[in-house]
Motif scaffolding. Structure first.
Motif, mmCIF file in Angstrom:
data_model
loop_
_atom_site.group_PDB
_atom_site.id
_atom_site.type_symbol
_atom_site.label_atom_id
_atom_site.label_comp_id
_atom_site.label_asym_id
_atom_site.label_seq_id
_atom_site.Cartn_x
_atom_site.Cartn_y
_atom_site.Cartn_z
ATOM 1 N N GLY A 242 0.781 -1.228 0.000
ATOM 2 C CA GLY A 242 0.000 0.000 0.000
ATOM 3 C C GLY A 242 0.810 1.273 0.000
ATOM 4 N N THR A 243 2.141 1.150 -0.043
ATOM 5 C CA THR A 243 3.010 2.334 -0.027
ATOM 6 C C THR A 243 4.120 2.155 -1.050
ATOM 7 N N GLU A 244 4.975 3.146 -1.136
ATOM 8 C CA GLU A 244 6.168 3.055 -1.980
ATOM 9 C C GLU A 244 7.421 2.851 -1.132
ATOM 10 N N TRP A 245 7.237 2.593 0.164
ATOM 11 C CA TRP A 245 8.376 2.419 1.069
ATOM 12 C C TRP A 245 9.009 1.044 0.890
ATOM 13 N N MET A 246 10.329 1.005 1.053
ATOM 14 C CA MET A 246 11.018 -0.280 1.065
ATOM 15 C C MET A 246 10.595 -1.073 2.296
ATOM 16 N N LEU A 247 10.319 -2.327 2.104
ATOM 17 C CA LEU A 247 9.928 -3.178 3.225
ATOM 18 C C LEU A 247 11.005 -3.204 4.304
ATOM 19 N N LEU A 248 12.275 -3.331 3.880
ATOM 20 C CA LEU A 248 13.363 -3.404 4.860
ATOM 21 C C LEU A 248 13.510 -2.108 5.641
ATOM 22 N N THR A 249 13.224 -0.981 5.005
ATOM 23 C CA THR A 249 13.289 0.297 5.724
ATOM 24 C C THR A 249 12.279 0.307 6.864
#
Length: 683
Positions: free
Chosen positions: A219-226
């Motif tokens: 649901g976002t553009e964030w890196m999962l690891l971040t």
């Protein structure tokens, strides 16, 4: 010990303190005081000896261990197990935890000798040692979380050890609640890694790290690891007391002094630093997470140091020093200098445990008055405490050749070499922090051991609590002449003073530049070249110390010591003048930047409103009113209708049966009749 480590020997490391804790806790009355401290000290001694043997095998013979000890549960492909991972990082932590714990156990014999909870205290500190060892030896996140929560639970018991004192109860509840905030983030991070990696095992997660680095948080553009790394670090912020989850640590000084050394200097508060270093293969793949770590650490290192300047309680000065030094370690983690962070963790463990235990020795000598303004001139009355305190203070401020110098200067160099966003601010913070640390450390040292003997008239009378004392239940607060502490107190001081002076000089080559952590800590030298640059500039421990005499941190530390001497030994009117001219700054510092006020009046009030809303709207209105009482009312309404036809007369039941048969026959014949009628009309 051979190059292959024995599983049974490794099992003995955490289990020996656990056995001591069980015996002292459950059979304390039967074994008595001597039995309680004997069995717990023996357990920790066994753990330390095996840990030292393990460290030798790891460092010299290259021994390693990574295996499951006990499989608890299997859910499909997911295995929940107890296992040990022993490498350079683990072996170093095992030795630090067991050695400091051993010193604290011995010290406690003298410090708690008159306390009625003697056996209970030994049980707690031995149980804490078991919990911390399970944490650092784990090879999976389930066991890591168990150890993480276990040390939190035991710290709650130890901070509130004197449970009849309201301030202690408030402090342990505060520590428990603040750590729950951090632990919520921690378990979310573990959950994310489990959901996308389908494993809790370190090795398997690290092997999947490149794959996880390509994933995006749903649901976002964030890196999962971040997201996962920041969640994990929020857990570290709670356990390792980083701003804004630092507020519990100063209040935890309500507990007895030995636990201040054990929990808040060498072990529990460093669990977050250890965890981030262990997770370096994940953090290395997210510059955003590293920058977040870097900035939080810099804020903690600088602004918590400022608070140490105005403290008058000897233990709180050392507590704020701990906060600041934890900030330094966190800054090193953010700069991808993980080995430097755990190197400072190790050196700091020795000299900060020394300073806490020395503060406890001073408190004993002062008959449990903790106000440094009531001291002065203790040098000639407590020579062993004086010299060990001086050595600890010199190590803390980073004096060349002392252990703290090598780790602290390495942190400053690593931050200076970092190119991450926030590195510039972090460098300024750690540089200014050098002066601040030296100032508040030697302010305390001069006020306690030099100058006027204020203990003869006590210009700041001790405020009695319900026990009639400030730190324990001994009840001594009359004017007196200080005295040196017994050998069970001074012996640990001398033993801790040795590594506080020499451990940095002895180990910097191997730990930072000799490959000691090569299979424990992973760094991408192309993206984060700080350690490579430092390695190229390192020419030995002696050369580093000689160069340190000409460096900016050394002169800032010297300026801090001189300023403290002038302010408190030569011109004591200067601090009072500064306070009168900059009262607003003093108010800000005295109120600890109003973090506690905000938590108690804003967050707490908001939580109460939310709780009341959930209680009235959710629990009372929806759950009780609709689901429980509503369903009961619906059953009652249905029953009231059914009750009408339940007359008890046989003829009525017969009539109902006949009507039922007629209706049933009509329903059965209705279809054929309608079909026949339709056929008839169609013709």
């Amino acid at each position: 010990m051979s190059a292959t480590l024995s599983q049974n020997m490794l099992l003995a490391v955490p289990l020996a303190p656990l056995v001591g804790a069980v015996v002292a806790g459950l059979f304390g009355k039967q074994v008595g005081r001597r039995g309680a401290h004997t069995v717990t000290i023996l357990g920790v001694l066994i753990a330390f000896i095996i840990s030292a043997m393990t460290l030798k095998a790891v460092a010299v013979d290259g021994a390693r261990f990574n295996a499951t000890v006990y499989e608890w549960m299997t859910l499909g492909a997911l295995k929940m197990e107890i296992g040990f991972l022993v490498d350079g990082l683990t072996a170093m932590m095992m030795c630090v935890v067991t050695f400091v714990s051993l010193m604290v156990h011995i010290y406690t014999i003298g410090y708690m000798e008159e306390d009625p909870g003697y056996q209970r205290f030994f049980s707690y500190i031995s149980l804490f040692t078991f919990s911390m060892l399970m944490l650092v030896m784990s090879n999976n996140m389930l066991q890591l979380f168990f150890g993480w929560e276990a040390v939190g639970l035991v710290s709650y018991l130890l901070i509130g050890f004197w449970f009849t004192r309201p301030s202690a109860v408030f402090a342990n509840m505060k520590a428990f609640l603040v750590n729950r905030v951090g632990d919520f983030g921690f378990i979310l991070g573990i959950g994310l890694l489990l959901a996308f990696g389908n494993t809790l095992n370190y090795s398997e997660i690290f092997a999947k790290a490149p794959e996880l680095a390509k994933a995006v948080f749903p649901g976002t553009e964030w890196m999962l690891l971040t997201v996962a790394c920041i969640c994990l670090f929020i857990g570290a912020m709670g356990k390792s007391a980083q701003v804004p989850l630092h507020v519990w640590l100063p209040d935890s000084m309500e507990g007895p002094t030995p636990i201040s050394a054990l929990i808040h200097a060498a072990t529990m508060v460093t669990a977050g630093i250890f965890m981030v270093a262990r997770m370096s293969p994940l953090f290395e793949l997210s510059d955003v997470a590293l920058s977040f770590v870097l900035v939080i650490g810099a804020i903690t290192a600088l602004f918590m140091g400022f608070l140490g300047i105005i403290q008058n309680d000897i233990k709180r000065v050392v507590a704020y020093s701990t906060l600041s030094q934890l900030g330094y370690m966190t800054v090193a983690l953010g700069a991808s200098a993980y080995s430097v962070a755990v190197f400072h963790l190790m050196t700091h463990a020795f000299f900060k445990a020394l300073l806490f235990l020395a503060a406890g020795s001073v408190i004993i000598g002062m008959h449990h008055d903790q106000d440094i303004r009531n001291m002065g001139g203790l040098r000639k009355y407590m020579p062993i405490t004086w010299i060990t305190s001086l050595l600890g203070s010199l190590a803390l401020i980073g004096t060349p050749l002392f252990s703290g110098f090598y780790s602290k200067d390495s942190i400053i160099e690593a931050v200076h070499a970092s190119h991450l966003p926030g590195a510039g601010f972090a460098y300024i913070a750690v540089i200014v922090g050098v002066f601040v640390t030296a100032f508040y450390s030697f302010r305390m040292y001069f006020l306690v051991f030099h100058g006027k003997e204020n203990f003869r008239h006590k210009p700041f009378p001790v405020e009695d609590d319900e026990h009639g004392h400030h730190d324990d239940e001994h009840g001594h607060h009359e004017p007196h002449v200080p005295h040196e502490s017994p050998w069970v107190v001074t012996a640990p001081l001398l033993l801790l003073a040795i590594p506080s002076v020499v451990i940095g000089f002895m180990t910097i080559q191997g730990m930072l530049y000799g490959g000691f952590f090569e299979d424990s800590i992973f760094i991408n030298p192309e993206k984060h070249p700080a350690m490579e640059e430092m390695k190229n500039e390192f020419h030995g421990a002696v050369a580093m110390a000689l160069h340190g005499l000409t460096s900016l941190p050394f002169w800032l530390a010297l300026a801090g010591v001189v300023t403290a001497y002038v302010f408190y030994m030569v011109k004591p009117a200067i601090p009072a003048w500064i306070k009168s001219k900059f009262g607003f700054v003093y108010t800000l510092l005295e109120n600890k930047y109003f973090f506690d006020w905000f938590n108690e009046n804003v967050l707490s009030a908001g939580a109460r409103l939310l709780g009341r809303g959930l209680w009235k709207g959710g629990d009372a209105a929806i759950i009780d009113g609709v689901l429980i009482d509503g369903s009961a009312r619906a059953v009652g309404a249905f029953a009231s209708v059914v009750r009408v036809v339940q007359t008890g007369y046989l003829y009525w039941y017969a009539l109902v049966m006949i009507l039922g048969v007629i209706l049933l026959m009509t329903w059965q014949l209705w279809g054929p009749l309608m079909s026949a009628a339709g056929s008839l009309f169609s013709k």
